[in-house]
Write a protein that holds these residues in place. Structure first.
Motif, PDB file in Angstrom:
ATOM      1  N   TYR A   1       0.867  -1.212   0.161  1.00 58.69           N
ATOM      2  CA  TYR A   1      -0.012  -0.056   0.037  1.00 58.69           C
ATOM      3  C   TYR A   1       0.796   1.143   0.018  1.00 58.69           C
ATOM      4  O   TYR A   1       0.693   2.328  -0.648  1.00 58.69           O
ATOM      5  N   TRP A   2       2.007   1.347   0.752  1.00 54.35           N
ATOM      6  CA  TRP A   2       2.941   2.396   0.781  1.00 54.35           C
ATOM      7  C   TRP A   2       3.465   2.441  -0.508  1.00 54.35           C
ATOM      8  O   TRP A   2       3.402   3.525  -1.286  1.00 54.35           O
ATOM      9  N   PHE A   3       3.992   1.331  -0.970  1.00 53.22           N
ATOM     10  CA  PHE A   3       5.124   1.449  -2.169  1.00 53.22           C
ATOM     11  C   PHE A   3       3.985   2.094  -3.426  1.00 53.22           C
ATOM     12  O   PHE A   3       4.467   2.766  -4.284  1.00 53.22           O
TER      13      PHE A   3
ATOM     14  N   GLY B   1       1.814   3.883  -3.499  1.00 52.86           N
ATOM     15  CA  GLY B   1       1.227   5.242  -3.279  1.00 52.86           C
ATOM     16  C   GLY B   1       2.417   6.333  -3.507  1.00 52.86           C
ATOM     17  O   GLY B   1       1.960   7.443  -3.805  1.00 52.86           O
ATOM     18  N   THR B   2       3.670   5.670  -3.583  1.00 52.63           N
ATOM     19  CA  THR B   2       4.635   6.833  -3.979  1.00 52.63           C
ATOM     20  C   THR B   2       4.782   6.965  -5.350  1.00 52.63           C
ATOM     21  O   THR B   2       3.905   6.612  -6.208  1.00 52.63           O
TER      22      THR B   2
ATOM     23  N   SER C   1       2.987   4.846  -8.357  1.00 50.06           N
ATOM     24  CA  SER C   1       1.984   5.496  -8.857  1.00 50.06           C
ATOM     25  C   SER C   1       2.208   5.260 -10.509  1.00 50.06           C
ATOM     26  O   SER C   1       1.075   4.898 -11.227  1.00 50.06           O
TER      27      SER C   1
END
Lengths: 311, 263
Positions: free
Chosen positions: A157-159, A161-162, A166
Motif C-alpha cells: 500500500y505504501w509503495f 502510493g509513492t 503510482s
C-alpha cells in the motif's frame, strides 16, 4: 468438530497462500501483465528456505533470502520480455520451466523434509508455550499468516502510493500515457515483476515451512490458485475500488478458496481431483459476473419493451 | 526553437504495404508559434507529431530542439519537453486512477520519480485551482476515477495534464475529433486560452478547417508527407475555408480533400 478443525487449517493455508495471491494480483490486475513465472518462483521460495534451514541459517533469515531469490526470478522474466522482446506469457513460461531445473539444483534432490529442523512456526509455537500459551500448529500458522499478510499489504500500500508506485499502476492502465509522461515502461514492468515474484517466493517459503517440506513439484498450479483467490475475492467483494480494500478482498478470496477445498475434501473428493476443481472454480468465478450482467441487460431490455408496448 | 531537417519515415519498408509517410520534411518552429496543421488522410500529420515526440524512430533527418538533436532519443527521455494530447480521449489518462492521481503523474512529467508520496496536499490545492479554470465543475471530483468522466471531460483533463508544467512544445493530435461538436468547441476554446495564458508553442493537427483558420498564428497544409503550404499572420487570418480547398486542389495536384474535412 472435524470440519471445524479443517476450517482452522483452511484459514491458516488461505492466509499463507494469500501472499502468493497478492503477488499475482500485482501483475495480473495492477500491471495487466499475465505473469506465468508464479509456479516456478513459488517453488524457488520454498527450496531456498529449505536449503538455508538445513544448512543452519536462521529461518527468518532464510525467509529474506527466499524473497531475494523470487525477486531475481521476476527480474529474469522482465529481462526476457523487455530486452529480448519475448511476449509476456512466453517469457514467464520460459522462466518457470528453467526454474524447475534451477530448483532441483538448489535443493540437490526432489524434496527436502524440514520436520527435524526449526521453522518460524515451531519457533513461535515454542515461544508461546514458554509463556504458557499452548496453541495448535494451525493456530500458530494463522497468527504468522496474519502478521505476514499485514506486513505485505502495508508495504505494498505504501509503495504503490509513492511516485514510482503510482507510475507502475498507470502502466497497467495506459502504457502510451506513461511514456508520454517521461517514464520508461520497461523499468516500471521490471520493478513490478520483481516485487510480485518476491511476494510469491515469500509465500513459497512460508508454505514450505508450514508443511515441513519443500518439493520441486509443489508449485504446479500455484498460478491458478492465485487467480482463484483473486477472482473469488472480486466476485464476493464486487463494490470495493480502493487499492487497500482490493488487497484485503484477495486475502479473503484466498481463505474462501481454502474453505471450499476443505469442504469438498470432507465430502470425499480425492486430492488428485483438486486441480480440476480449482480450474472449474476459476472458470465459474470468471463466467458468473458476465452471465449476471448479460441477464440483467436482457431483463432491462424486456422491461423497456413492455413499457413501450403499454404506453 | 524546433527545427526539422529532411525528416523521412517509411512504414513497412520492403513489403507490399510500403508507404513513405514523411518525405524529406523541413519545418522551422519559432518560440510562441501556435501552428495549425491540416491535410488529407495519410498526409503524414500525425506521423510528424509522433516522430517529433519519438513514438517511433525516424528513418533519416534531424529533429533539433533548442539546439539539441533529439531524433535518436527514446520517447520517454524526450517527454520532459513535450506535452501531448491524443485524438482518443482514453489515451491520455489512466482510467482506474483518481483525477488527482492522474494530474500528479503529469505534474512529474520528465522528472525523476522517487519514493516520496505520489501526491501532496499542496498539490491537491493547485489541481483544484487549475481544474476550476476549465469551468467544467471538475474541481470537486479530485477523488473520482478518471474512467467515470465523459470523453470531453477526459480530454480537457488531458489538456490540463499536458500543460501542467509548461512544455517547450505542445502537440495536439486531432484532440477534438472524437468529441461531439459542442464539447469540441469547449475543448478548443480551452486550448486557445491555455496556450495564450502560458504563452506556449503549439502544433495542432485538425480536420476542422475553420478551426485551423480561427486558431493560432500560423497554418501549414500537408500532403504526401511534406508541407505544401505555409502561411502566417494577417495573411492567415484573411483565409476562408474555400481558399484552403482551392489551394489544396492546386498544390496537391487534385487529390482533393474528402467531404469529412469540411467540418
Amino acid at each position: 468438530m472435524q470440519f471445524l478443525l479443517a476450517v482452522e487449517g483452511a484459514i491458516a493455508q488461505g492466509l499463507l497462500w494469500s501472499v502468493l495471491a497478492l503477488g499475482s494480483y500485482l501483475t495480473f490486475r495492477l500491471l495487466n501483465f499475465t505473469d506465468m513465472t508464479v509456479d516456478g518462483s513459488f517453488t524457488t521460495g520454498a527450496c531456498v528456505t529449505a536449503i538455508c534451514i538445513v544448512n543452519g541459517i536462521p529461518p527468518i533469515l532464510a525467509l529474506l533470502v527466499s524473497l531475494l531469490a523470487g525477486g531475481i526470478a521476476g527480474a529474469i522474466t522482465g529481462f526476457l520480455h523487455n530486452k529480448l522482446e519475448i511476449p509476456e506469457v512466453l517469457a514467464g513460461i520460459l522462466t518457470q520451466i528453467s526454474l524447475y531445473s534451477i530448483n532441483l539444483r538448489i535443493l540437490g534432490r526432489a524434496n527436502q523434509q524440514l520436520l527435524q529442523y526449526d521453522t518460524i512456526f515451531k519457533q513461535l509455537q515454542n515461544l508461546l508455550a514458554e509463556i504458557g500459551l499452548k496453541l495448535s500448529s494451525d493456530r500458530v500458522a494463522i497468527i504468522i499468516g496474519l502478521i505476514f499478510v499485514t506486513i505485505v499489504i502495508v508495504v505494498l500500500y505504501w509503495f504503490f502510493g509513492t511516485e514510482i508506485g503510482s507510475i507502475i499502476r498507470a502502466t497497467g492502465n495506459n502504457e502510451a500515457m506513461v511514456r508520454a509522461l517521461g517514464q520508461n515502461t520497461e523499468n516500471t514492468k521490471f520493478i513490478a515483476l520483481i516485487i510480485a515474484n518476491s511476494c510469491i517466493a515469500l509465500a513459497g517459503s512460508l508454505v514450505g515451512m508450514y508443511q515441513g517440506a519443500a518439493d520441486v513439484g509443489m508449485g504446479a498450479g500455484a498460478i491458478v490458485i492465485g487467480l482463484a483467490s483473486i477472482v473469488i475475492g472480486e466476485v464476493i467483494l464486487r463494490r470495493v475500488i480502493a487499492f487497500g480494500s482490493k488487497m484485503v478482498a484477495v486475502v479473503i478470496g484466498s481463505i474462501i478458496y481454502r474453505i471450499i477445498v476443505a469442504l469438498v475434501l470432507q465430502l470425499g473428493l480425492s486430492t488428485n481431483d483438486l486441480k480440476l476443481l480449482t480450474a472449474i472454480i476459476v472458470a465459474l468465478a470468471l463466467f458468473l459476473p458476465n452471465a449476471v450482467s448479460k441477464h440483467n441487460a436482457k431483463k432491462a431490455r424486456e422491461l423497456a419493451a413492455r413499457e413501450t408496448r403499454d404506453a | 526553437m524546433l527545427q526539422i531537417e529532411n525528416l523521412t519515415k517509411t512504414f513497412d519498408p520492403g513489403t507490399v504495404n510500403e508507404k513513405k509517410v514523411i518525405d524529406r520534411l523541413n519545418l522551422q518552429i519559432s518560440a510562441g508559434d501556435f501552428i495549425t496543421v491540416i491535410g488529407g488522410n495519410g498526409a503524414g500529420k500525425s506521423t510528424m507529431l509522433n516522430l517529433i515526440c519519438g513514438v517511433y524512430p525516424a528513418d533519416g533527418g534531424k529533429i533539433i530542439l533548442a539546439g539539441n538533436e533529439i531524433q535518436d532519443m527514446p520517447e520517454h527521455k524526450r517527454a520532459k519537453d513535450f506535452g501531448r494530447v491524443f485524438q482518443d480521449p482514453l489515451m491520455g489518462t489512466a482510467a482506474n486512477m483518481q483525477l488527482a492521481e492522474n494530474l500528479a503523474l503529469a505534474f512529474r512529467r520528465g522528472k525523476r520519480r522517487g519514493l516520496s508520496w505520489g501526491i501532496s496536499e499542496e498539490e491537491r490545492e493547485l489541481y483544484r485551482k487549475r481544474l476550476a479554470t476549465l469551468g467544467l465543475g471538475l474541481e470537486d471530483r479530485l477523488n473520482d476515477k478518471i474512467g467515470l468522466l465523459s470523453g470531453g471531460q477526459r480530454q480537457a483533463v488531458t489538456l490540463l495534464m499536458a500543460t501542467l508544467n509548461a512544455p517547450k512544445l505542445l502537440l495536439l493530435d486531432e484532440h477534438t475529433a472524437a468529441l461531439d461538436p459542442n464539447t469540441a468547441e469547449i475543448v478548443l476554446n480551452l486550448t486557445d486560452q491555455i496556450i495564450r495564458e502560458q504563452k506556449l508553442t503549439a502544433l495542432m493537427v485538425t480536420h476542422n478547417m475553420q478551426a485551423a483558420i480561427d486558431h493560432g498564428n500560423r497554418l501549414i497544409m500537408m500532403d504526401k508527407g511534406n508541407i505544401i503550404y505555409d502561411v502566417r499572420g494577417p495573411e492567415k487570418q484573411k483565409l476562408k475555408v474555400e481558399d484552403l480547398l482551392r489551394l489544396f486542389q492546386e498544390l496537391s495536384g487534385g487529390s482533393g480533400f474528402s467531404d469529412s474535412m469540411l467540418g
